[in-house]
Design a protein around this motif. Structure first.
Motif, PDB file in Angstrom:
ATOM      1  N   THR A  19       0.839  -1.196   0.000  1.00  0.00           N
ATOM      2  CA  THR A  19       0.000   0.000   0.000  1.00  0.00           C
ATOM      3  C   THR A  19       0.873   1.244   0.000  1.00  0.00           C
ATOM      4  N   HIS A  20       1.951   1.194   0.783  1.00  0.00           N
ATOM      5  CA  HIS A  20       2.892   2.318   0.833  1.00  0.00           C
ATOM      6  C   HIS A  20       3.455   2.595  -0.564  1.00  0.00           C
ATOM      7  N   ALA A  21       3.923   1.562  -1.229  1.00  0.00           N
ATOM      8  CA  ALA A  21       4.512   1.723  -2.559  1.00  0.00           C
ATOM      9  C   ALA A  21       3.476   2.231  -3.562  1.00  0.00           C
ATOM     10  N   GLU A  22       2.257   1.701  -3.466  1.00  0.00           N
ATOM     11  CA  GLU A  22       1.200   2.112  -4.381  1.00  0.00           C
ATOM     12  C   GLU A  22       0.820   3.579  -4.158  1.00  0.00           C
ATOM     13  N   CYS A  23       0.695   3.979  -2.899  1.00  0.00           N
ATOM     14  CA  CYS A  23       0.333   5.362  -2.591  1.00  0.00           C
ATOM     15  C   CYS A  23       1.444   6.327  -2.988  1.00  0.00           C
ATOM     16  N   LEU A  24       2.677   5.904  -2.823  1.00  0.00           N
ATOM     17  CA  LEU A  24       3.806   6.723  -3.254  1.00  0.00           C
ATOM     18  C   LEU A  24       3.728   6.958  -4.761  1.00  0.00           C
ATOM     19  N   GLU A  25       3.384   5.911  -5.492  1.00  0.00           N
ATOM     20  CA  GLU A  25       3.230   6.035  -6.943  1.00  0.00           C
ATOM     21  C   GLU A  25       2.041   6.929  -7.290  1.00  0.00           C
ATOM     22  N   PHE A  26       0.948   6.815  -6.522  1.00  0.00           N
ATOM     23  CA  PHE A  26      -0.214   7.673  -6.752  1.00  0.00           C
ATOM     24  C   PHE A  26       0.175   9.153  -6.647  1.00  0.00           C
ATOM     25  N   VAL A  27       0.939   9.485  -5.610  1.00  0.00           N
ATOM     26  CA  VAL A  27       1.362  10.874  -5.413  1.00  0.00           C
ATOM     27  C   VAL A  27       2.207  11.323  -6.602  1.00  0.00           C
ATOM     28  N   ARG A  28       3.090  10.468  -7.055  1.00  0.00           N
ATOM     29  CA  ARG A  28       3.957  10.828  -8.184  1.00  0.00           C
ATOM     30  C   ARG A  28       3.160  10.972  -9.483  1.00  0.00           C
ATOM     31  N   VAL A  29       2.137  10.167  -9.646  1.00  0.00           N
ATOM     32  CA  VAL A  29       1.265  10.300 -10.824  1.00  0.00           C
ATOM     33  C   VAL A  29       0.510  11.628 -10.759  1.00  0.00           C
ATOM     34  N   ALA A  30       0.027  11.979  -9.568  1.00  0.00           N
ATOM     35  CA  ALA A  30      -0.676  13.266  -9.406  1.00  0.00           C
ATOM     36  C   ALA A  30       0.250  14.425  -9.757  1.00  0.00           C
ATOM     37  N   ILE A  31       1.484  14.345  -9.311  1.00  0.00           N
ATOM     38  CA  ILE A  31       2.456  15.401  -9.611  1.00  0.00           C
ATOM     39  C   ILE A  31       2.707  15.464 -11.118  1.00  0.00           C
ATOM     40  N   ALA A  32       2.903  14.318 -11.738  1.00  0.00           N
ATOM     41  CA  ALA A  32       3.173  14.277 -13.180  1.00  0.00           C
ATOM     42  C   ALA A  32       1.988  14.804 -13.986  1.00  0.00           C
ATOM     43  N   SER A  33       0.781  14.556 -13.497  1.00  0.00           N
ATOM     44  CA  SER A  33      -0.410  15.029 -14.216  1.00  0.00           C
ATOM     45  C   SER A  33      -0.577  16.537 -14.088  1.00  0.00           C
ATOM     46  N   GLN A  37      -7.404  18.438  -9.473  1.00  0.00           N
ATOM     47  CA  GLN A  37      -8.479  17.502  -9.144  1.00  0.00           C
ATOM     48  C   GLN A  37      -7.911  16.111  -8.864  1.00  0.00           C
ATOM     49  N   THR A  38      -6.968  15.679  -9.688  1.00  0.00           N
ATOM     50  CA  THR A  38      -6.322  14.382  -9.462  1.00  0.00           C
ATOM     51  C   THR A  38      -5.612  14.377  -8.113  1.00  0.00           C
ATOM     52  N   ALA A  39      -4.906  15.461  -7.809  1.00  0.00           N
ATOM     53  CA  ALA A  39      -4.190  15.546  -6.534  1.00  0.00           C
ATOM     54  C   ALA A  39      -5.155  15.465  -5.359  1.00  0.00           C
ATOM     55  N   HIS A  40      -6.306  16.115  -5.462  1.00  0.00           N
ATOM     56  CA  HIS A  40      -7.286  16.069  -4.372  1.00  0.00           C
ATOM     57  C   HIS A  40      -7.880  14.665  -4.223  1.00  0.00           C
ATOM     58  N   HIS A  41      -8.097  13.979  -5.338  1.00  0.00           N
ATOM     59  CA  HIS A  41      -8.588  12.597  -5.256  1.00  0.00           C
ATOM     60  C   HIS A  41      -7.556  11.694  -4.583  1.00  0.00           C
ATOM     61  N   ILE A  42      -6.291  11.874  -4.959  1.00  0.00           N
ATOM     62  CA  ILE A  42      -5.205  11.082  -4.352  1.00  0.00           C
ATOM     63  C   ILE A  42      -5.095  11.406  -2.865  1.00  0.00           C
ATOM     64  N   ALA A  43      -5.216  12.674  -2.507  1.00  0.00           N
ATOM     65  CA  ALA A  43      -5.152  13.065  -1.093  1.00  0.00           C
ATOM     66  C   ALA A  43      -6.257  12.383  -0.301  1.00  0.00           C
ATOM     67  N   ALA A  44      -7.438  12.244  -0.890  1.00  0.00           N
ATOM     68  CA  ALA A  44      -8.546  11.563  -0.207  1.00  0.00           C
ATOM     69  C   ALA A  44      -8.229  10.078  -0.009  1.00  0.00           C
ATOM     70  N   GLU A  68       9.198  16.939  -4.667  1.00  0.00           N
ATOM     71  CA  GLU A  68       7.899  16.264  -4.794  1.00  0.00           C
ATOM     72  C   GLU A  68       6.931  16.729  -3.706  1.00  0.00           C
ATOM     73  N   GLN A  69       7.433  16.888  -2.493  1.00  0.00           N
ATOM     74  CA  GLN A  69       6.589  17.367  -1.395  1.00  0.00           C
ATOM     75  C   GLN A  69       6.009  18.743  -1.742  1.00  0.00           C
ATOM     76  N   GLN A  70       6.871  19.625  -2.224  1.00  0.00           N
ATOM     77  CA  GLN A  70       6.434  20.978  -2.564  1.00  0.00           C
ATOM     78  C   GLN A  70       5.427  20.947  -3.718  1.00  0.00           C
ATOM     79  N   GLN A  71       5.710  20.153  -4.737  1.00  0.00           N
ATOM     80  CA  GLN A  71       4.809  20.088  -5.891  1.00  0.00           C
ATOM     81  C   GLN A  71       3.435  19.555  -5.492  1.00  0.00           C
ATOM     82  N   PHE A  72       3.399  18.533  -4.646  1.00  0.00           N
ATOM     83  CA  PHE A  72       2.118  17.961  -4.229  1.00  0.00           C
ATOM     84  C   PHE A  72       1.348  18.977  -3.378  1.00  0.00           C
ATOM     85  N   GLN A  73       2.038  19.669  -2.484  1.00  0.00           N
ATOM     86  CA  GLN A  73       1.388  20.693  -1.664  1.00  0.00           C
ATOM     87  C   GLN A  73       0.820  21.815  -2.532  1.00  0.00           C
ATOM     88  N   GLU A  74       1.554  22.210  -3.552  1.00  0.00           N
ATOM     89  CA  GLU A  74       1.072  23.266  -4.450  1.00  0.00           C
ATOM     90  C   GLU A  74      -0.180  22.820  -5.199  1.00  0.00           C
TER      91      GLU A  74
END
Length: 144
Positions: A19-33, A37-44, A68-74
């Motif tokens: 789950t950790h690895a999958e969620c880490l990938e989710f965050v990176r996909v949100a950043i790449a996208s 809206q995608t980032a908010h769905h991933i955050a949920a 990555e932390q900064q990009q996701f927060q933005e």
């Protein structure tokens, strides 16, 4: 008399490396996208995993680079136009000027009508109390 005993089980501790690895990938996909809206769905999804004990928030955050932390927060932050209207609303309250507040309200309504900003986003940033005070200030112009 009935004696009801409530027994609470301890918080779940089902940390799952997959789950950790999958969620880490989710965050990176949100950043790449680069899509809020995608980032908010991933955050949920992350929140659900944290709350159910499947994921350690600090560990996940620690596995992201500072960039990555900064990009996701933005991506999770309100849009800049929303933050700008919130700043202007707070300034109008500070000035206590019905005329200034009315001008800002007019600009805000135009931006909402044009689809450039969502009223719910402004409410979320400004807060219900300040927005009500702002509307009261705008109403003073109409009462004159």
């Amino acid at each position: 008399m009935n004696n009801l005993v409530v027994v609470r089980s301890p918080a779940p501790t089902k940390l799952d490396p997959a789950t950790h690895a999958e969620c880490l990938e989710f965050v990176r996909v949100a950043i790449a996208s680069n899509d809020q809206q995608t980032a908010h769905h991933i955050a949920a999804v992350l929140k659900d995993c944290y709350q159910n004990g499947y994921l350690d928030r600090a560990a996940l955050w620690g596995d992201l680079t500072p960039t990555e932390q900064q990009q996701f927060q933005e991506l999770l932050a309100p849009p800049s136009i929303t933050r700008e209207f919130a700043r202007r609303i707070r300034e109008a309250l500070g000035y206590n000027s019905p005329a200034v507040a009315t001008a800002i309200k007019r600009d805000l309504e135009r931006a909402i009508d044009a689809g450039n900003v969502a009223a719910a986003d402004v409410l979320a940033v400004v807060g219900a109390v300040e927005l009500a005070e702002f509307d009261r200030l705008v109403g003073q112009t109409r009462d004159r």
